[in-house]
Design a protein around this motif. Sequence first.
Motif, PDB file in Angstrom:
ATOM      1  N   TRP A  48      -5.788 -14.066   7.280  1.00  0.00           N
ATOM      2  CA  TRP A  48      -5.249 -12.707   7.311  1.00  0.00           C
ATOM      3  C   TRP A  48      -5.340 -12.079   5.923  1.00  0.00           C
ATOM      4  CZ3 TRP A  48       0.168 -13.924   9.887  1.00  0.00           C
ATOM      5  CH2 TRP A  48      -0.046 -14.482  11.150  1.00  0.00           C
ATOM      6  N   ILE A  49      -5.235 -10.756   5.915  1.00  0.00           N
ATOM      7  CA  ILE A  49      -5.098  -9.998   4.676  1.00  0.00           C
ATOM      8  C   ILE A  49      -3.796  -9.201   4.754  1.00  0.00           C
ATOM      9  CG2 ILE A  49      -6.065  -8.230   3.163  1.00  0.00           C
ATOM     10  CD1 ILE A  49      -7.700 -10.768   3.211  1.00  0.00           C
ATOM     11  N   MET A  50      -2.996  -9.305   3.706  1.00  0.00           N
ATOM     12  CA  MET A  50      -1.726  -8.567   3.641  1.00  0.00           C
ATOM     13  C   MET A  50      -1.751  -7.666   2.416  1.00  0.00           C
ATOM     14  SD  MET A  50       2.146 -10.128   3.471  1.00  0.00           S
ATOM     15  CE  MET A  50       1.755 -11.130   2.031  1.00  0.00           C
ATOM     16  N   THR A  51      -1.491  -6.386   2.620  1.00  0.00           N
ATOM     17  CA  THR A  51      -1.441  -5.428   1.517  1.00  0.00           C
ATOM     18  C   THR A  51      -0.173  -4.606   1.641  1.00  0.00           C
ATOM     19  OG1 THR A  51      -2.616  -3.686   2.732  1.00  0.00           O
ATOM     20  CG2 THR A  51      -3.958  -5.258   1.495  1.00  0.00           C
ATOM     21  N   GLY A  52       0.182  -3.926   0.567  1.00  0.00           N
ATOM     22  CA  GLY A  52       1.373  -3.085   0.667  1.00  0.00           C
ATOM     23  C   GLY A  52       1.787  -2.489  -0.658  1.00  0.00           C
ATOM     24  N   GLU A  53       2.964  -1.889  -0.625  1.00  0.00           N
ATOM     25  CA  GLU A  53       3.496  -1.188  -1.796  1.00  0.00           C
ATOM     26  C   GLU A  53       5.007  -1.343  -1.810  1.00  0.00           C
ATOM     27  OE1 GLU A  53       3.738   3.423  -3.485  1.00  0.00           O
ATOM     28  OE2 GLU A  53       2.310   2.877  -1.907  1.00  0.00           O
ATOM     29  N   LEU A  54       5.565  -1.606  -2.996  1.00  0.00           N
ATOM     30  CA  LEU A  54       7.003  -1.770  -3.156  1.00  0.00           C
ATOM     31  C   LEU A  54       7.486  -0.903  -4.303  1.00  0.00           C
ATOM     32  CD1 LEU A  54       9.714  -3.265  -2.621  1.00  0.00           C
ATOM     33  CD2 LEU A  54       8.964  -4.940  -4.328  1.00  0.00           C
ATOM     34  N   ARG A  55       8.477  -0.065  -4.014  1.00  0.00           N
ATOM     35  CA  ARG A  55       9.079   0.767  -5.055  1.00  0.00           C
ATOM     36  C   ARG A  55      10.591   0.554  -5.018  1.00  0.00           C
ATOM     37  NH1 ARG A  55       5.482   3.984  -7.446  1.00  0.00           N
ATOM     38  NH2 ARG A  55       3.482   4.327  -6.389  1.00  0.00           N
ATOM     39  N   GLN A  56      11.078  -0.216  -6.010  1.00  0.00           N
ATOM     40  CA  GLN A  56      12.498  -0.572  -6.044  1.00  0.00           C
ATOM     41  C   GLN A  56      13.395   0.650  -6.138  1.00  0.00           C
ATOM     42  OE1 GLN A  56      12.661  -3.160  -9.428  1.00  0.00           O
ATOM     43  NE2 GLN A  56      12.325  -5.022  -8.212  1.00  0.00           N
ATOM     44  N   THR A  68      11.785   1.719  -1.187  1.00  0.00           N
ATOM     45  CA  THR A  68      10.702   1.901  -0.215  1.00  0.00           C
ATOM     46  C   THR A  68       9.810   0.669  -0.185  1.00  0.00           C
ATOM     47  OG1 THR A  68      10.685   4.305  -0.495  1.00  0.00           O
ATOM     48  CG2 THR A  68       8.698   3.300   0.413  1.00  0.00           C
ATOM     49  N   LEU A  69       9.445   0.260   1.020  1.00  0.00           N
ATOM     50  CA  LEU A  69       8.524  -0.856   1.216  1.00  0.00           C
ATOM     51  C   LEU A  69       7.491  -0.462   2.263  1.00  0.00           C
ATOM     52  CD1 LEU A  69       7.644  -3.863   0.938  1.00  0.00           C
ATOM     53  CD2 LEU A  69       9.263  -4.371   2.782  1.00  0.00           C
ATOM     54  N   LYS A  70       6.220  -0.723   1.968  1.00  0.00           N
ATOM     55  CA  LYS A  70       5.135  -0.497   2.927  1.00  0.00           C
ATOM     56  C   LYS A  70       4.301  -1.768   2.998  1.00  0.00           C
ATOM     57  CE  LYS A  70       4.779   4.468   1.927  1.00  0.00           C
ATOM     58  NZ  LYS A  70       3.879   5.560   1.464  1.00  0.00           N
ATOM     59  N   LYS A  88       0.996  -5.681  -8.741  1.00  0.00           N
ATOM     60  CA  LYS A  88       0.690  -4.947  -9.958  1.00  0.00           C
ATOM     61  C   LYS A  88       0.957  -3.468  -9.750  1.00  0.00           C
ATOM     62  CE  LYS A  88      -2.952  -4.299 -13.417  1.00  0.00           C
ATOM     63  NZ  LYS A  88      -4.348  -4.605 -13.776  1.00  0.00           N
ATOM     64  N   GLU A  89       1.843  -2.930 -10.584  1.00  0.00           N
ATOM     65  CA  GLU A  89       2.212  -1.513 -10.528  1.00  0.00           C
ATOM     66  C   GLU A  89       2.591  -1.120  -9.110  1.00  0.00           C
ATOM     67  OE1 GLU A  89      -1.053   0.594 -12.158  1.00  0.00           O
ATOM     68  OE2 GLU A  89      -0.635  -0.002 -14.231  1.00  0.00           O
ATOM     69  N   ASN A  90       3.500  -1.869  -8.544  1.00  0.00           N
ATOM     70  CA  ASN A  90       4.126  -1.599  -7.240  1.00  0.00           C
ATOM     71  C   ASN A  90       3.264  -1.993  -6.044  1.00  0.00           C
ATOM     72  OD1 ASN A  90       4.890   1.205  -9.021  1.00  0.00           O
ATOM     73  ND2 ASN A  90       6.558  -0.075  -8.315  1.00  0.00           N
ATOM     74  N   ARG A  91       2.005  -2.332  -6.240  1.00  0.00           N
ATOM     75  CA  ARG A  91       1.141  -2.636  -5.107  1.00  0.00           C
ATOM     76  C   ARG A  91       0.838  -4.127  -5.055  1.00  0.00           C
ATOM     77  NH1 ARG A  91      -0.840   2.062  -2.988  1.00  0.00           N
ATOM     78  NH2 ARG A  91      -0.634   3.908  -4.305  1.00  0.00           N
ATOM     79  N   PHE A  92       0.735  -4.651  -3.827  1.00  0.00           N
ATOM     80  CA  PHE A  92       0.451  -6.073  -3.692  1.00  0.00           C
ATOM     81  C   PHE A  92      -0.662  -6.290  -2.666  1.00  0.00           C
ATOM     82  CE2 PHE A  92       3.923  -5.163  -0.728  1.00  0.00           C
ATOM     83  CZ  PHE A  92       3.477  -5.741   0.452  1.00  0.00           C
ATOM     84  N   ARG A  93      -1.326  -7.431  -2.823  1.00  0.00           N
ATOM     85  CA  ARG A  93      -2.393  -7.812  -1.910  1.00  0.00           C
ATOM     86  C   ARG A  93      -2.523  -9.330  -1.946  1.00  0.00           C
ATOM     87  NH1 ARG A  93      -7.170  -5.696   0.388  1.00  0.00           N
ATOM     88  NH2 ARG A  93      -8.811  -7.270   0.670  1.00  0.00           N
ATOM     89  N   SER A  94      -2.780  -9.903  -0.773  1.00  0.00           N
ATOM     90  CA  SER A  94      -2.923 -11.348  -0.722  1.00  0.00           C
ATOM     91  C   SER A  94      -3.662 -11.768   0.533  1.00  0.00           C
ATOM     92  CB  SER A  94      -1.554 -12.033  -0.749  1.00  0.00           C
ATOM     93  OG  SER A  94      -1.681 -13.426  -0.559  1.00  0.00           O
TER      94      SER A  94
END
Length: 649
Positions: free
Chosen positions: A208-216, A220-222, A189-195
Amino acid sequence: MKRNSLKRILLLSAGGLFLICLISIYLGRNALLRSIVNKRTARLEATNGLHIHYDKLEMHGLNEVILQRLSMVPNQRDTLLTLQSVNIKLNFWKLLTRRIEVNHVTVDGLTLALVKHDSIANYDFLFKKDEQDRTQETSSRTSYAEKVNKVLDLCYGLLPENGRLEHIRITERKDSNFVAIHIPSLLVKENRFRSAVDIQEDTLSQHWIMTGELRQHASTLKANLYAADSRKITLPYITRRFGAKVTFDTLSYSLTKEVLSGNRICLTGKARINGLDVFHKALSPEAIYLDRGQLNYRVNLSEQAIEIDSATTVLFNKLQFQPYLRAEKNAGKWHLTASIDKPWFPADDLFSSLPKGLFSNLEGIKTSGSLAYHLFLDVDFARLDSLKLESELKEKEFKITAYGKTSLAKMNGEFMYTAYENGMPVRSFPIGPSWEHFTPLDSISPILRMSVLQSEDGAFFYHRGFLPDALREALIYDLQVKRFARGGSTITMQLVKNVFLNRSKNFARKLEEALIVWLIETERLTSKDRMYEVYLNIAEWGPLVYGIQEASTYYFNKRPSQLSTEESIFLASIIPKPKHYRRSFAEGGQLKENMEGYYKLLAGRLAKKGLISDVEADSIRPDIQITGDARNSLAGPKPESNSPVSKEE
């Protein structure tokens, strides 16, 4: 007027025809889409032996694709992939430029199952190349920048900035072992992800917990990964596949792509890991622990080169440095250049940062003063003889203030030595007066001492533990034969390997060996005379024959002080391969004729050192009589001869 009317009619007709074409394409878009997909899937099925099926494939509007109940089954194999449904909303304007960019995606029920029974797997086709692929590989040049750029563009385009992925399951099964990765719900949602990520490997369960940010648009990927509970993350599959165990507390990664001029791209980012534990018996008998590791990288890619820019920074524990590496391919051959220049820094930053478990002899060591390091390596695989190697660790007011787990000065007094064969201890004995076979240096024949010295390390009493030219030649030879065949070892290096280290051959052990050699030689922890005395008393001279006194008795039934020149040269010749000494003898129990060159070489060196005259040197021949117990093993067929190769001064 008539002309204007005619033009208007023609324009209206063309516009009408174009509009009709657009309407026709819009109305027939589903049939067109299925036709294109069916052609592609038919080609994949024919090429890879697959059966691909879907129940529904259609477009809503101009940019929304819906696919339901997809399956992929290799012929006579287990099902590889199933998908309940996927809804993809694409960027319409990007589609007009033939680029794919996903604005939103909803995936439900994706299952990827990798199954292998014995040597048959349902994913074998992924590793097969057809003749066309091989022809393209050999006939065309591949631009690394272009290749990486395409992959990243595809990844950034397919990874949505908004979406939801439900019930994702990836499994790997080999016979009775399995790994299952389950993602219940991944919300973007709005470039940020969590799962949450659930891992099941045989009897081991992890959460595990995976979080991050994606900006096409910024390319950029974090991403961050950590355990949902207080336990460390254990990487699945690694233990079963490689016999290793890797665990860590947290892992974070970022990547940004920048397109440069001249068909080049630049990748920048950061990778950070905390609480890393690695165990593999080839690395260390104990688990290796790294408290904190970080890489701030800048990688440049061009058509035929990959470069780790010197702006890259590596940090592990307290130590930080900036490496440079360039790999360029010309006419199918790689050219590698690497360098590290670390200016003056506190010496204890190095020794306190060494990963625990990897350098066991140096654990807990305390130092003062400053160090500086320089490394330069240039390897052109088209001209290996041009290899350049520079490595220097400088010190300023350096001191060892406290030994750690091991006293590096233990060779100064009597100590217990253990000999190993095939990684197993076979004999232990003290190196000192309490051992009945110990022989002081001044009780050994000077000719034997010099023969061994000239054969193994003629510059031993003059260098500081390393011979750069010998290391360079050894590296060239190892690269030519593509294995660790030569080590370029000095006597100091051989001593450290046998007295302080385990017998595993790996990069970490070589690095620990180099550090201990540097410390012993730089700090003069043990005198050269004592080191050589220890060397001659632990050297192997035959099956379970250790030390010069046992060797003198085993071959000639003499004391070390009584050995002749010919006998001394023979003993020097078998040190590199002591268990194969029988290869030097002919059927009649005499030395083979091919030993003559070695004898002349050593005799000439003995004459130059003034231990024998030139006349005596000219008369030296490979003529000895084995009178000790070794004569009993000379009966029977002999293996092929390998004449010794002496080391240059």
